[in-house]
Design an enzyme around this catalytic site. Structure first.
Site, PDB file in Angstrom:
ATOM      1  N   HIS A  34       0.850  -1.197   0.000  1.00 30.37           N
ATOM      2  CA  HIS A  34       0.000   0.000   0.000  1.00 30.37           C
ATOM      3  C   HIS A  34       0.886   1.249   0.000  1.00 30.37           C
ATOM      4  O   HIS A  34       1.736   1.427   0.868  1.00 30.37           O
ATOM      5  CB  HIS A  34      -0.895  -0.016   1.241  1.00 30.37           C
ATOM      6  CG  HIS A  34      -1.927   1.066   1.284  1.00 30.37           C
ATOM      7  ND1 HIS A  34      -3.110   1.020   0.572  1.00 30.37           N
ATOM      8  CD2 HIS A  34      -1.956   2.245   1.950  1.00 30.37           C
ATOM      9  CE1 HIS A  34      -3.827   2.104   0.817  1.00 30.37           C
ATOM     10  NE2 HIS A  34      -3.142   2.885   1.643  1.00 30.37           N
ATOM     11  N   MET A  38       0.475  11.586  -0.795  1.00 28.24           N
ATOM     12  CA  MET A  38      -0.130  12.778  -0.180  1.00 28.24           C
ATOM     13  C   MET A  38       0.509  14.036  -0.760  1.00 28.24           C
ATOM     14  O   MET A  38       1.723  14.068  -0.974  1.00 28.24           O
ATOM     15  CB  MET A  38       0.094  12.753   1.330  1.00 28.24           C
ATOM     16  CG  MET A  38      -0.400  11.473   1.996  1.00 28.24           C
ATOM     17  SD  MET A  38      -0.232  11.566   3.774  1.00 28.24           S
ATOM     18  CE  MET A  38      -0.764   9.908   4.245  1.00 28.24           C
ATOM     19  N   HIS A  67      -2.808   4.631  -3.117  1.00 28.53           N
ATOM     20  CA  HIS A  67      -3.895   5.426  -2.523  1.00 28.53           C
ATOM     21  C   HIS A  67      -3.577   6.902  -2.753  1.00 28.53           C
ATOM     22  O   HIS A  67      -2.677   7.447  -2.129  1.00 28.53           O
ATOM     23  CB  HIS A  67      -3.960   5.062  -1.022  1.00 28.53           C
ATOM     24  CG  HIS A  67      -4.931   5.859  -0.225  1.00 28.53           C
ATOM     25  ND1 HIS A  67      -4.992   5.779   1.150  1.00 28.53           N
ATOM     26  CD2 HIS A  67      -5.889   6.752  -0.597  1.00 28.53           C
ATOM     27  CE1 HIS A  67      -5.940   6.591   1.591  1.00 28.53           C
ATOM     28  NE2 HIS A  67      -6.489   7.195   0.563  1.00 28.53           N
ATOM     29  N   MET A  69      -4.056  10.582  -2.348  1.00 31.91           N
ATOM     30  CA  MET A  69      -4.651  11.660  -1.538  1.00 31.91           C
ATOM     31  C   MET A  69      -4.121  12.970  -2.109  1.00 31.91           C
ATOM     32  O   MET A  69      -3.315  13.681  -1.487  1.00 31.91           O
ATOM     33  CB  MET A  69      -4.248  11.467  -0.060  1.00 31.91           C
ATOM     34  CG  MET A  69      -4.953  10.295   0.593  1.00 31.91           C
ATOM     35  SD  MET A  69      -4.161   9.739   2.108  1.00 31.91           S
ATOM     36  CE  MET A  69      -2.966   8.580   1.431  1.00 31.91           C
ATOM     37  N   MET A 138     -11.961   4.407   4.804  1.00 34.23           N
ATOM     38  CA  MET A 138     -11.000   5.004   5.739  1.00 34.23           C
ATOM     39  C   MET A 138     -11.532   4.865   7.167  1.00 34.23           C
ATOM     40  O   MET A 138     -12.650   5.277   7.464  1.00 34.23           O
ATOM     41  CB  MET A 138     -10.789   6.494   5.427  1.00 34.23           C
ATOM     42  CG  MET A 138     -10.078   6.806   4.123  1.00 34.23           C
ATOM     43  SD  MET A 138      -8.468   6.033   3.929  1.00 34.23           S
ATOM     44  CE  MET A 138      -7.537   6.745   5.285  1.00 34.23           C
ATOM     45  N   ASP A 176      -8.585   1.032   5.897  1.00 38.46           N
ATOM     46  CA  ASP A 176      -7.293   1.721   6.025  1.00 38.46           C
ATOM     47  C   ASP A 176      -7.308   2.680   7.215  1.00 38.46           C
ATOM     48  O   ASP A 176      -8.074   3.643   7.243  1.00 38.46           O
ATOM     49  CB  ASP A 176      -7.047   2.506   4.723  1.00 38.46           C
ATOM     50  CG  ASP A 176      -5.678   3.158   4.664  1.00 38.46           C
ATOM     51  OD1 ASP A 176      -4.882   2.985   5.596  1.00 38.46           O
ATOM     52  OD2 ASP A 176      -5.417   3.850   3.649  1.00 38.46           O
TER      53      ASP A 176
END
Ligand code: DX5
Ligand code: ZN
Length: 219
Positions: A34, A38, A67, A69, A138, A176
């Site tokens: 994972h 960010m 992921h 973000m 989340m 997560d």
């Protein structure tokens, strides 16, 4: 029921030795890697970009679960796909056209995920579930590792599992944030098929990774 998959978040790895860390956690029983991306804007933290994903790619044969973000996500999707991502997940709040973003990810031959923040309603999935390979629930507010698990994620997982079953869709259901050996079994029973774990996977250093992952998989 197949055993739950564990996706260690490399946010909790030693960034000075990221390649070795990805290799070590892969041989310790991880199922996916994972990668928390960010942008210091969508979330108040800044992490890694496609160049790092590309550099890490040779260190593991496991799927890279990226992921995002970041906002906007669309301009970065292709770069992460080319860098070696296998799954790309986006937050509905990160761009105005979720449907288009999911189509774009799939057109690149990658699996597309939708991420629901703790305050994001399930209705965000209403018109995109058939374009979605994965729903990421989340269980903390995004931005940092090491936060406490938010219990309201559990009924959310149950509702999504029920909804996917009713629709006859086989969707990975990932959780997560704050996942540990104390809540992993409950999450799997609620219908989670993949658990992200940063702190709980990497705690204690490489000699503990196999035991950490085994503890997360225990039922
Ligand atoms: C939070 C990230 C998570 C987080 C997980 O924004 O998406 O992946 O790093 O870390 P732990 O398992 O430590 O809560
Ligand atoms: Zn994450």
């Amino acid at each position: 029921m197949p055993p739950v998959k564990i996706a260690p978040s490399i946010l909790s790895a030693d960034f000075a030795r990221l390649g070795e860390e990805v290799k070590a956690i892969s041989s310790a029983g991880a199922d996916w890697i994972h990668v928390d991306v960010m942008d210091g804007h969508f979330v108040p933290n800044l992490t890694i970009g496609p160049m790092v994903v590309k550099a890490l790619r040779p260190w593991s044969a496991l799927p890279f679960d990226v992921h995002l973000m970041v906002t906007p996500a669309d301009p970065l999707v292709e770069a992460f796909a080319e860098a070696g991502a296998d799954i790309l997940s986006v937050h509905p709040e990160s761009g105005p056209h979720l449907h288009r973003t999911l189509m774009r990810i799939r057109a690149l031959g990658k699996k597309a995920g939708v991420v629901l923040n703790p305050a994001t309603p399930l209705s965000s999935l209403d018109h995109v579930l058939d374009l979605t390979d994965l729903v990421l629930v989340m269980s903390v507010n995004p931005g940092f590792g090491g936060q406490s698990f938010i219990e309201s994620a559990l009924p959310k997982v149950e509702s999504i599992a029920e909804r996917a079953l009713k629709a006859g869709l086989s969707i990975e259901l990932e959780v997560d944030g704050g996942v540990d050996a104390g809540n992993a079994a409950r999450l799997a029973s609620a219908g989670a098929t993949v658990l992200v774990a940063g702190t709980a996977s990497f705690k204690g250093g490489p000699e503990h990774y196999a035991a950490n992952i085994a503890a997360l998989k225990a039922r």
